[in-house]
Design a protein around this motif. Structure first.
Motif, mmCIF file in Angstrom:
data_model
loop_
_atom_site.group_PDB
_atom_site.id
_atom_site.type_symbol
_atom_site.label_atom_id
_atom_site.label_comp_id
_atom_site.label_asym_id
_atom_site.label_seq_id
_atom_site.Cartn_x
_atom_site.Cartn_y
_atom_site.Cartn_z
ATOM 1 N N ARG A 99 25.224 69.968 116.937
ATOM 2 C CA ARG A 99 24.499 69.231 115.911
ATOM 3 C C ARG A 99 24.409 67.845 116.387
ATOM 4 O O ARG A 99 25.280 66.849 116.342
ATOM 5 C CB ARG A 99 25.629 69.394 114.976
ATOM 6 N N PRO A 100 23.047 67.352 116.649
ATOM 7 C CA PRO A 100 22.831 66.077 117.153
ATOM 8 C C PRO A 100 22.535 65.319 115.832
ATOM 9 O O PRO A 100 21.943 65.698 114.992
ATOM 10 C CB PRO A 100 21.272 66.400 117.851
ATOM 11 N N ALA A 101 23.020 64.053 115.855
ATOM 12 C CA ALA A 101 23.043 62.799 115.037
ATOM 13 C C ALA A 101 22.277 61.717 115.655
ATOM 14 O O ALA A 101 22.836 60.996 116.506
ATOM 15 C CB ALA A 101 24.159 62.644 114.404
ATOM 16 N N ARG A 102 20.834 61.530 115.364
ATOM 17 C CA ARG A 102 20.226 60.509 115.829
ATOM 18 C C ARG A 102 19.777 59.538 114.847
ATOM 19 O O ARG A 102 18.790 60.126 113.731
ATOM 20 C CB ARG A 102 19.192 60.799 116.716
ATOM 21 N N SER A 103 19.597 58.241 114.980
ATOM 22 C CA SER A 103 19.034 57.416 113.917
ATOM 23 C C SER A 103 17.526 57.734 113.780
ATOM 24 O O SER A 103 16.932 57.855 114.751
ATOM 25 C CB SER A 103 19.437 55.758 114.351
ATOM 26 N N ILE A 104 17.011 57.453 112.670
ATOM 27 C CA ILE A 104 15.543 57.387 112.500
ATOM 28 C C ILE A 104 15.093 56.048 111.973
ATOM 29 O O ILE A 104 15.656 55.719 110.946
ATOM 30 C CB ILE A 104 15.361 58.651 111.300
ATOM 31 N N ARG A 105 14.224 55.727 112.483
ATOM 32 C CA ARG A 105 13.769 54.329 112.182
ATOM 33 C C ARG A 105 13.118 54.436 110.573
ATOM 34 O O ARG A 105 12.458 55.517 110.233
ATOM 35 C CB ARG A 105 12.640 53.708 112.779
ATOM 36 N N GLY A 106 13.431 53.680 109.760
ATOM 37 C CA GLY A 106 12.773 53.287 108.573
ATOM 38 C C GLY A 106 14.004 54.136 107.476
ATOM 39 O O GLY A 106 13.516 53.799 106.344
ATOM 40 N N ASN A 209 41.516 58.767 113.916
ATOM 41 C CA ASN A 209 41.273 57.457 114.613
ATOM 42 C C ASN A 209 39.704 57.604 115.153
ATOM 43 O O ASN A 209 38.853 56.746 114.744
ATOM 44 C CB ASN A 209 42.162 57.324 115.789
ATOM 45 N N MET A 210 39.378 58.801 115.171
ATOM 46 C CA MET A 210 37.921 58.980 115.727
ATOM 47 C C MET A 210 37.007 58.627 114.557
ATOM 48 O O MET A 210 36.104 58.294 114.509
ATOM 49 C CB MET A 210 37.908 60.652 116.222
ATOM 50 N N CYS A 211 37.366 59.392 113.289
ATOM 51 C CA CYS A 211 36.503 59.033 112.256
ATOM 52 C C CYS A 211 36.568 57.500 111.786
ATOM 53 O O CYS A 211 35.437 56.975 111.605
ATOM 54 C CB CYS A 211 37.182 59.489 110.914
ATOM 55 N N MET A 212 37.392 56.958 111.872
ATOM 56 C CA MET A 212 37.529 55.330 111.730
ATOM 57 C C MET A 212 36.607 55.055 112.733
ATOM 58 O O MET A 212 35.596 54.055 112.184
ATOM 59 C CB MET A 212 38.943 54.874 111.796
ATOM 60 N N TYR A 230 37.477 70.346 112.866
ATOM 61 C CA TYR A 230 37.207 69.003 112.983
ATOM 62 C C TYR A 230 35.640 68.850 113.263
ATOM 63 O O TYR A 230 35.096 67.920 112.645
ATOM 64 C CB TYR A 230 37.954 68.257 114.217
ATOM 65 N N GLY A 231 35.219 69.814 113.928
ATOM 66 C CA GLY A 231 33.759 69.719 114.220
ATOM 67 C C GLY A 231 32.926 69.810 112.927
ATOM 68 O O GLY A 231 31.732 68.950 112.643
ATOM 69 N N ASP A 232 33.104 70.587 111.965
ATOM 70 C CA ASP A 232 32.528 70.852 110.618
ATOM 71 C C ASP A 232 32.631 69.445 110.015
ATOM 72 O O ASP A 232 31.694 68.935 109.664
ATOM 73 C CB ASP A 232 33.157 71.808 109.854
ATOM 74 N N ILE A 233 33.873 68.942 110.035
ATOM 75 C CA ILE A 233 33.720 67.563 109.126
ATOM 76 C C ILE A 233 33.190 66.559 109.717
ATOM 77 O O ILE A 233 32.492 65.556 109.036
ATOM 78 C CB ILE A 233 35.397 67.401 108.952
ATOM 79 N N VAL A 234 33.632 66.213 110.890
ATOM 80 C CA VAL A 234 33.065 65.177 111.675
ATOM 81 C C VAL A 234 31.593 65.107 111.896
ATOM 82 O O VAL A 234 30.712 64.110 111.812
ATOM 83 C CB VAL A 234 33.671 65.030 113.154
ATOM 84 N N SER A 235 30.854 66.481 111.810
ATOM 85 C CA SER A 235 29.410 66.562 112.038
ATOM 86 C C SER A 235 29.001 65.853 110.596
ATOM 87 O O SER A 235 27.819 65.380 110.423
ATOM 88 C CB SER A 235 28.804 67.711 112.378
ATOM 89 N N ASP A 236 29.186 66.302 109.456
ATOM 90 C CA ASP A 236 29.143 65.841 108.163
ATOM 91 C C ASP A 236 29.096 64.329 108.053
ATOM 92 O O ASP A 236 28.040 63.524 107.664
ATOM 93 C CB ASP A 236 29.791 66.423 107.025
ATOM 94 N N LEU A 237 30.163 63.766 108.705
ATOM 95 C CA LEU A 237 30.275 62.236 108.837
ATOM 96 C C LEU A 237 29.056 61.566 109.603
ATOM 97 O O LEU A 237 28.504 60.482 108.991
ATOM 98 C CB LEU A 237 31.602 61.957 109.332
ATOM 99 N N CYS A 238 28.910 62.405 110.747
ATOM 100 C CA CYS A 238 27.689 61.766 111.812
ATOM 101 C C CYS A 238 26.385 61.876 111.078
ATOM 102 O O CYS A 238 25.728 61.141 111.131
ATOM 103 C CB CYS A 238 27.813 62.541 112.917
ATOM 104 N N ALA A 239 25.985 63.132 110.134
ATOM 105 C CA ALA A 239 25.063 63.177 109.669
ATOM 106 C C ALA A 239 24.954 61.913 108.501
ATOM 107 O O ALA A 239 23.901 61.376 108.311
ATOM 108 C CB ALA A 239 24.642 64.257 108.643
ATOM 109 N N GLY A 240 25.938 61.572 107.807
ATOM 110 C CA GLY A 240 25.901 60.448 106.905
ATOM 111 C C GLY A 240 25.791 59.058 107.725
ATOM 112 O O GLY A 240 25.065 57.972 107.068
#
Ligand code: NAD
Length: 347
Positions: A99-106, A209-212, A230-240
């Motif tokens: 699950r990649p999470a990369r910023s998108i301009r705009g 600690n990772m989430c913080m 943890y992968g499920d939860i943290v990947s939604d955090l990263c999507a956010g």
């Protein structure tokens, strides 16, 4: 010379799934890569006719084609059928969830430079589905962690890091509390990391600690490797961190087959309204193009998506715009058709 068409299982799914699947199919067809879509239904619509949301023909189709693009499928909470998504990943042994999470301009987000890759173990942990009541007032769920699955996912994360010019892998766990299960996961990651010493940096973090730290300073991280939950939860955090579930793609990779699907669910409240954002599913299609070896085409499609979002004139409601699902896909298709370089490189 044009290559033979890639036969791909297409599962439209529930809720917003069919609209997103249609948008994604149109975009992928506009690249010039030849696809032959084998459309198979799974999910709520199948239950009345087949008595299950995951009929055997769905698994057969994926086994035959070795590749699938999948819309989200509804899982009832508490009772009823087991999650189609979890069953499918386990039945096909799709052990790595990427699950990649990369910023998108705009997009208005807290950070502009997020570029994370989440590698989630996809077959065990609390998702093993071993639950029972202990008398009427207590329930028990069993968490399974094995050395074999933990080392396999760690190797996937390190190999991904090497192949994609990444520099660091962070293992995420709660081994201070679950000393045996998460302890084994951490020990397995450390063992695998030793083989990449000098090439890829390794560190670990406790999940809370990772989430913080992800919320405060995400750019210190690169590739993350986590057990299933943890992968499920943290990947939604990263999507956010990068604009929400509407833009978060995913891939489930196994030894014999791969299923590409967005991180998000079926968002039933938007079903049939031409309102949902197809970016996550189209970007899942981009991951599929890369998996098939069309790296330049994948980069081209991703650039077009990012340009359309950055310009801001044709974005969906979740991103602050007014465009419908179809209109957003139209904008991408038009640009791909006007960019012969993208299509030509598919040959
Ligand atoms: P969800 O991801 O469907 O929706 C959460 C919220 O995110 C939505 O209300 C919506 O505001 C937003 N959202 C999600 N996708 C969007 C998109 N493409 N465009 C715009 N906004 C979007 O999560 P949920 O409500 O927890 O789950 C709904 C159903 O989906 C459940 O039955 C759940 O089990 C299932 N689910 C399936 C998958 C999968 O198929 N892989 C994954 C997660 C959830």
């Amino acid at each position: 010379m044009a290559l033979m068409a890639h036969r791909v299982t297409l599962i439209p799914g529930d809720g917003i799934g069919p609209e997103l699947a249609e948008a994604t199919r149109r975009v992928l067809d506009a690249t010039g890569v030849a696809f032959e879509w084998e459309v198979v239904e799974a999910g709520e619509a199948c239950i009345a006719e087949h008595g299950t949301p995951l009929p055997e023909y769905v698994l057969d189709s994926i086994r035959r084609n070795a590749i699938a693009l999948k819309g989200p499928i509804t899982t009832p909470v508490g009772e009823g059928f087991r999650s189609v998504n979890v069953t499918l990943r386990q039945a096909l042994n799709l052990y790595a969830n990427l699950r990649p999470a990369r910023s998108i301009r705009g997009l208005e987000t807290r950070y502009e430079d997020v570029d994370l890759v989440i590698v989630r173990e996809n077959t065990e942990d609390l998702y093993a589905g071993i639950e029972h009541m202990v008398g009427p007032d207590a329930a028990e769920s069993i968490k399974i962690i094995t050395r074999a699955a933990s080392e396999r996912i760690a190797r996937y994360a390190f190999d991904y890091a090497v192949a994609n010019h990444r520099h660091k892998v962070t293992a995420v766990h709660k081994a201070n509390i679950m000393k045996l299960s998460d302890g084994l996961f951490l020990e397995s990651c450390r063992h695998v990391a030793a083989a990449y010493a000098g090439q890829i940096e390794f560190e670990d973090r406790i999940v809370d600690n990772m989430c913080m730290q992800l919320v405060q300073n995400p750019s210190q991280f690169d590739v993350l490797v986590l057990p299933n939950l943890y992968g499920d939860i943290v990947s939604d955090l990263c999507a956010g961190l990068v604009g929400g579930l509407g833009v978060a793609p995913g891939a489930n990779i196994g030894m014999d087959s791969a299923v590409f699907e967005p991180v998000h669910g079926s968002a039933p409240k938007y079903a049939g309204q031409d309102r949902a954002n197809p970016t996550a599913m189209i970007l899942s299609g981009v991951l599929m193009l890369r998996h098939l070896g069309y790296v330049a085409v994948a980069d081209g499609v991703e650039t077009v998506i990012r340009d359309v979002i950055a310009e801001g004139a044709t974005v969906t409601h979740d991103l602050g715009g007014t465009a419908g699902t179809r209109e957003f896909a139209d904008a991408i298709v038009r640009r791909l058709e006007a960019a012969p370089a993208v299509a030509a490189s598919a040959e």
